[in-house]
Write a protein that holds these residues in place. Structure first.
Motif, PDB file in Angstrom:
ATOM      1  N   PHE A 111       0.842  -1.198   0.000  1.00 17.95           N
ATOM      2  CA  PHE A 111       0.000   0.000   0.000  1.00 17.95           C
ATOM      3  C   PHE A 111       0.880   1.253   0.000  1.00 17.95           C
ATOM      4  O   PHE A 111       0.689   2.167  -0.799  1.00 17.95           O
ATOM      5  N   GLN A 112       1.850   1.289   0.886  1.00 18.34           N
ATOM      6  CA  GLN A 112       2.692   2.478   1.000  1.00 18.34           C
ATOM      7  C   GLN A 112       3.559   2.663  -0.233  1.00 18.34           C
ATOM      8  O   GLN A 112       3.793   3.793  -0.678  1.00 18.34           O
ATOM      9  N   ASN A 113       4.045   1.570  -0.821  1.00 21.92           N
ATOM     10  CA  ASN A 113       4.857   1.700  -2.030  1.00 21.92           C
ATOM     11  C   ASN A 113       4.041   2.232  -3.205  1.00 21.92           C
ATOM     12  O   ASN A 113       4.521   3.078  -3.973  1.00 21.92           O
ATOM     13  N   VAL A 114       2.803   1.746  -3.351  1.00 21.26           N
ATOM     14  CA  VAL A 114       1.943   2.249  -4.425  1.00 21.26           C
ATOM     15  C   VAL A 114       1.617   3.723  -4.194  1.00 21.26           C
ATOM     16  O   VAL A 114       1.624   4.538  -5.124  1.00 21.26           O
ATOM     17  N   LEU A 115       1.352   4.078  -2.946  1.00 23.10           N
ATOM     18  CA  LEU A 115       1.016   5.464  -2.619  1.00 23.10           C
ATOM     19  C   LEU A 115       2.153   6.413  -2.982  1.00 23.10           C
ATOM     20  O   LEU A 115       1.918   7.551  -3.390  1.00 23.10           O
ATOM     21  N   HIS A 116       3.377   5.942  -2.890  1.00 27.69           N
ATOM     22  CA  HIS A 116       4.536   6.813  -3.095  1.00 27.69           C
ATOM     23  C   HIS A 116       5.019   6.856  -4.539  1.00 27.69           C
ATOM     24  O   HIS A 116       6.001   7.539  -4.837  1.00 27.69           O
ATOM     25  N   ILE A 117       4.364   6.137  -5.445  1.00 27.80           N
ATOM     26  CA  ILE A 117       4.748   6.232  -6.855  1.00 27.80           C
ATOM     27  C   ILE A 117       4.516   7.663  -7.354  1.00 27.80           C
ATOM     28  O   ILE A 117       3.446   8.229  -7.134  1.00 27.80           O
ATOM     29  N   GLU A 118       5.495   8.220  -8.002  1.00 31.25           N
ATOM     30  CA  GLU A 118       5.327   9.567  -8.539  1.00 31.25           C
ATOM     31  C   GLU A 118       6.302   9.791  -9.685  1.00 31.25           C
ATOM     32  O   GLU A 118       7.304   9.077  -9.818  1.00 31.25           O
ATOM     33  N   ASN A 119       6.001  10.766 -10.495  1.00 27.27           N
ATOM     34  CA  ASN A 119       6.881  11.162 -11.593  1.00 27.27           C
ATOM     35  C   ASN A 119       6.770  12.674 -11.781  1.00 27.27           C
ATOM     36  O   ASN A 119       6.079  13.151 -12.678  1.00 27.27           O
ATOM     37  N   PRO A 120       7.409  13.442 -10.903  1.00 31.01           N
ATOM     38  CA  PRO A 120       7.260  14.904 -10.949  1.00 31.01           C
ATOM     39  C   PRO A 120       7.821  15.560 -12.191  1.00 31.01           C
ATOM     40  O   PRO A 120       7.510  16.717 -12.464  1.00 31.01           O
ATOM     41  N   ASN A 121       8.631  14.830 -12.973  1.00 31.07           N
ATOM     42  CA  ASN A 121       9.248  15.414 -14.165  1.00 31.07           C
ATOM     43  C   ASN A 121       8.455  15.152 -15.433  1.00 31.07           C
ATOM     44  O   ASN A 121       8.861  15.576 -16.514  1.00 31.07           O
ATOM     45  N   SER A 122       7.319  14.475 -15.323  1.00 30.11           N
ATOM     46  CA  SER A 122       6.528  14.166 -16.507  1.00 30.11           C
ATOM     47  C   SER A 122       5.876  15.421 -17.080  1.00 30.11           C
ATOM     48  O   SER A 122       5.448  16.318 -16.344  1.00 30.11           O
ATOM     49  N   GLY A 123       5.756  15.443 -18.406  1.00 35.39           N
ATOM     50  CA  GLY A 123       5.069  16.555 -19.055  1.00 35.39           C
ATOM     51  C   GLY A 123       3.570  16.520 -18.862  1.00 35.39           C
ATOM     52  O   GLY A 123       2.869  17.467 -19.237  1.00 35.39           O
ATOM     53  N   LEU A 124       3.046  15.441 -18.247  1.00 36.72           N
ATOM     54  CA  LEU A 124       1.608  15.308 -18.028  1.00 36.72           C
ATOM     55  C   LEU A 124       1.188  15.670 -16.600  1.00 36.72           C
ATOM     56  O   LEU A 124       0.020  15.524 -16.251  1.00 36.72           O
ATOM     57  N   VAL A 125       2.114  16.149 -15.798  1.00 37.03           N
ATOM     58  CA  VAL A 125       1.812  16.433 -14.390  1.00 37.03           C
ATOM     59  C   VAL A 125       0.634  17.380 -14.241  1.00 37.03           C
ATOM     60  O   VAL A 125      -0.236  17.184 -13.399  1.00 37.03           O
ATOM     61  N   ASN A 126       0.560  18.421 -15.040  1.00 37.04           N
ATOM     62  CA  ASN A 126      -0.504  19.423 -14.908  1.00 37.04           C
ATOM     63  C   ASN A 126      -1.620  19.238 -15.932  1.00 37.04           C
ATOM     64  O   ASN A 126      -2.445  20.143 -16.125  1.00 37.04           O
ATOM     65  N   ALA A 127      -1.661  18.086 -16.568  1.00 35.11           N
ATOM     66  CA  ALA A 127      -2.660  17.876 -17.616  1.00 35.11           C
ATOM     67  C   ALA A 127      -4.061  17.645 -17.062  1.00 35.11           C
ATOM     68  O   ALA A 127      -5.054  17.901 -17.745  1.00 35.11           O
ATOM     69  N   LEU A 128      -4.158  17.174 -15.805  1.00 32.35           N
ATOM     70  CA  LEU A 128      -5.459  16.781 -15.274  1.00 32.35           C
ATOM     71  C   LEU A 128      -5.897  17.710 -14.142  1.00 32.35           C
ATOM     72  O   LEU A 128      -5.147  17.949 -13.201  1.00 32.35           O
ATOM     73  N   GLU A 129      -7.109  18.228 -14.279  1.00 31.36           N
ATOM     74  CA  GLU A 129      -7.734  19.005 -13.193  1.00 31.36           C
ATOM     75  C   GLU A 129      -8.695  18.077 -12.455  1.00 31.36           C
ATOM     76  O   GLU A 129      -9.545  17.433 -13.071  1.00 31.36           O
ATOM     77  N   ILE A 130      -8.567  18.000 -11.129  1.00 27.00           N
ATOM     78  CA  ILE A 130      -9.374  17.080 -10.320  1.00 27.00           C
ATOM     79  C   ILE A 130     -10.226  17.885  -9.352  1.00 27.00           C
ATOM     80  O   ILE A 130      -9.731  18.787  -8.666  1.00 27.00           O
ATOM     81  N   ARG A 131     -11.498  17.521  -9.293  1.00 27.60           N
ATOM     82  CA  ARG A 131     -12.414  18.240  -8.397  1.00 27.60           C
ATOM     83  C   ARG A 131     -13.366  17.244  -7.738  1.00 27.60           C
ATOM     84  O   ARG A 131     -13.853  16.313  -8.374  1.00 27.60           O
ATOM     85  N   PHE A 132     -13.607  17.448  -6.447  1.00 23.35           N
ATOM     86  CA  PHE A 132     -14.572  16.644  -5.711  1.00 23.35           C
ATOM     87  C   PHE A 132     -15.797  17.511  -5.393  1.00 23.35           C
ATOM     88  O   PHE A 132     -15.651  18.670  -5.006  1.00 23.35           O
TER      89      PHE A 132
END
Length: 285
Positions: A111-132
């Motif tokens: 669980f913790q390993n999946v939670l920590h997956i990230e790729n801050p250098n991707s060109g898609l980082v800001n592609a998605l707007e999320i709203r609840f």
């Protein structure tokens, strides 16, 4: 992605830019026991180091721990470092006790390993707007936007319906996968809903996931009046299946509430409240 997942087992994985977690990814576990439970403690000390996902810490180790196993006469409890229960206690007379405790700890590690997956250098980082949004009524396709509290968490009441809306704000078509990481350590895929289905999301387009009765209503786990669920968004340029990262919940469905309350009290925790808050955290792409 966690090092125990073979990238070749995930279709089209080469289309995803990855940043591997650095350092030791094993869950750091401290083992303690009350007087008279030395034999059970010794069994755990012998069995748990065999797991490649766990590291048993030495007494007095300064590096800290991620989890504590407390052996008592009635139950074995898995605790957060601050003493809160991670999950339902394991009855002391449970069959295959060592393997049961090991599998639960490994679920926490995964669980913790999946939670920590990230790729801050991707060109898609800001592609998605999320709203609840808090739904005006169960099943509604719109509602009042939930404002994040300090720290970025969103708070809803147990069984309160809400929806998640994500919009492609980028210039190219993307493929979105949403994983829910629940307080009972379950990791399940919310979107896409069908297996082997990879719907594209064109620029400017949105998709809404309603959380209503019979679908994805919020619910508190066992001994808690507050819990935190996480939502992990994967945004890729090609269809990618992340089902390999999912896992079942760590709980005992056959344990009745009275027995659960007794075990929880024995471990020093309070019995579950029937109504409380569910805190939501979204991110990680």
């Amino acid at each position: 992605m966690p090092d125990d997942v073979d990238p070749n087992s995930v279709p089209r994985m080469r289309s995803v830019e990855l940043v591997r977690n650095s350092g030791d990814q094993r869950l750091r576990v401290a083992l303690t026991a009350e007087a008279g439970q030395e034999a059970v403690l010794a069994g755990l000390q012998d069995a748990l180091p065999a797991s490649g996902r766990l590291r048993i810490t030495d007494e007095g180790e300064g590096a800290g721990t991620d989890a504590q196993v407390l052996v008592q006469a009635q139950a074995i409890s898995l605790l957060f470092p601050d003493g809160r229960l991670m999950m339902q206690p394991v009855p002391a007379q449970a069959p295959n006790l060592e393997s049961d405790v090991q599998s639960r700890l490994e679920a926490v590690a995964r669980f913790q390993n999946v939670l920590h997956i990230e790729n801050p250098n991707s060109g898609l980082v800001n592609a998605l707007e999320i709203r609840f949004e808090r739904q005006a009524a169960a099943g509604a396709n719109s509602g009042q936007t939930l404002a994040p509290q300090q720290g970025g968490q969103l708070v809803v009441r147990e069984r309160e319906p809400y929806l998640m809306r994500f919009t492609n704000r980028g210039a190219t078509t993307v493929y979105v996968t949403v994983l829910a990481l629940s307080a009972d350590w379950r990791i399940h895929k919310l979107y896409p809903e069908l297996e082997n289905d990879f719907p594209p999301l064109a620029p400017g387009k949105s998709h809404a996931l309603p959380f209503d009765e019979g679908s994805l209503m919020t619910e508190l786990p066992y001994v808690a009046n507050e819990a935190t669920d996480f939502f992990k968004f994967f945004v890729t340029s090609q269809p990618t299946d992340f089902s390999v990262l999912t896992q079942a919940a760590s709980r005992d469905p056959d344990l009745d509430h009275a027995s659960l309350a007794a075990l929880a009290l024995a471990s020093g925790s309070e019995a579950r409240q029937q109504v409380g808050d569910v805190r939501l955290c979204a991110g990680g792409r």
